[in-house]
Write a protein that holds these residues in place. Structure first.
Motif: not given
Ligand code: SAH
Length: 253
Positions: A10-11, A33-37, A42-44, A77-80
């Motif tokens: 996600l940058g 899927v990912g850590y809450f923050s 991401i816009e639902p 699956v998202v990461s910063g």
């Protein structure tokens, strides 16, 4: 029915640092899927199921994502930052390596992102213009002795050092220990940067020296850069100095 699993970078924060490829994948997925923050960024939208989880459960989160993909979902699956830098790409692959055979047959795609060290460097000039290394200061997954050995080796090799995970509420002291070690090995006028929350509204960049740095400035949103012997400042009228590590070693100044 075969699904798909994207590991999406996600940058460091702002939408302008999200790649078009990552944006397109975020539109395509059925499950996030990912850590809450990170999932909070991401816009639902209708049709997107959001599975937020706590930090530190990367393997559980990876297994859950792989199961969803096996059930036919298009999972993100998202990461910063970049998912390959101290983040979810490795966690997903560790789960695959130790999981059932069907996980190896899945379509898995890793989508890169701008990592914190690149964003921090861009704010300052070109501190990563010469050879550099990245070290995570967290000892959750490795012993502190190894971190010290790598810090010493980085100084021995005269690398610029990017320190990820410099401190957290559970680990407030390690950055002080790291600085005590670095101060024995590098000159006190070495440029040091604390780049906090780069790209976010609460961004704070502090340019200082190894001798004067307050390690207490580092928190879990901070990327710390320690210069190499060639790293120096270019002073400018009415503007903050630029930080440069030249590409050629031993260059004339
Ligand atoms: N995959 C991420 C790094 C995850 S480790 C990346 O490529 O950037 C988490 C650490 O990254 C934080 O403790 C901090 O050191 C750094 N970090 C992440 N986002 C940041 C930001 N916006 N500004 C400064 N440092 C950041």
């Amino acid at each position: 029915m075969s699904g798909k699993l994207y590991v999406i970078g996600l940058g460091p924060g702002p939408a302008c640092w999200l790649t078009p490829e990552a944006s397109a994948a975020l539109e395509e997925i059925t499950d996030l899927v990912g850590y809450f923050s990170y999932v909070d960024r991401i816009e639902p939208r209708p049709g997107l199921k959001i599975h937020g989880s706590d930090n530190r459960v990367e393997l559980d989160r990876s297994r859950a994502a792989l199961k969803l993909a096996c059930a036919g979902k298009i999972v993100g699956v998202v990461s910063g930052g970049d998912p390959g830098v101290f983040a979810m790409a490795a966690a997903v692959l560790e789960a695959v390596e130790n999981g059932p055979d069907e996980w190896r047959a899945l379509d898995i795609e890793i989508l890169p992102g701008v990592s914190a060290m690149q964003a921090a460097a861009a704010r300052l000039g070109a501190p990563l213009g010469g050879d550099f290394c990245a070290i995570s200061l967290s000892d959750n997954l490795k012993p502190w002795e190894l971190i010290e050995r790598r810090l010493k080796a980085a100084c021995d090799g005269d690398f610029v050092i990017a320190l990820y995970n410099p401190a957290s509420r559970a680990r407030p002291r390690q950055i002080f220990d790291a600085f005590a070690l670095l101060r024995r090995l590098r000159p006190e006028n070495t440029p040091v940067v604390f780049a906090r929350a780069v790209g976010r509204p609460d961004e704070r960049i502090t340019l200082t020296t190894l001798g004067e740095a307050d390690p207490g400035l580092a928190d879990m949103s901070t990327l710390v850069l320690i210069g190499a012997t060639a790293t120096h400042l270019i002073e400018r009228p009415n503007k903050s100095p630029l930080v440069l590590t030249p590409r050629s070693y031993g260059a004339e100044r």
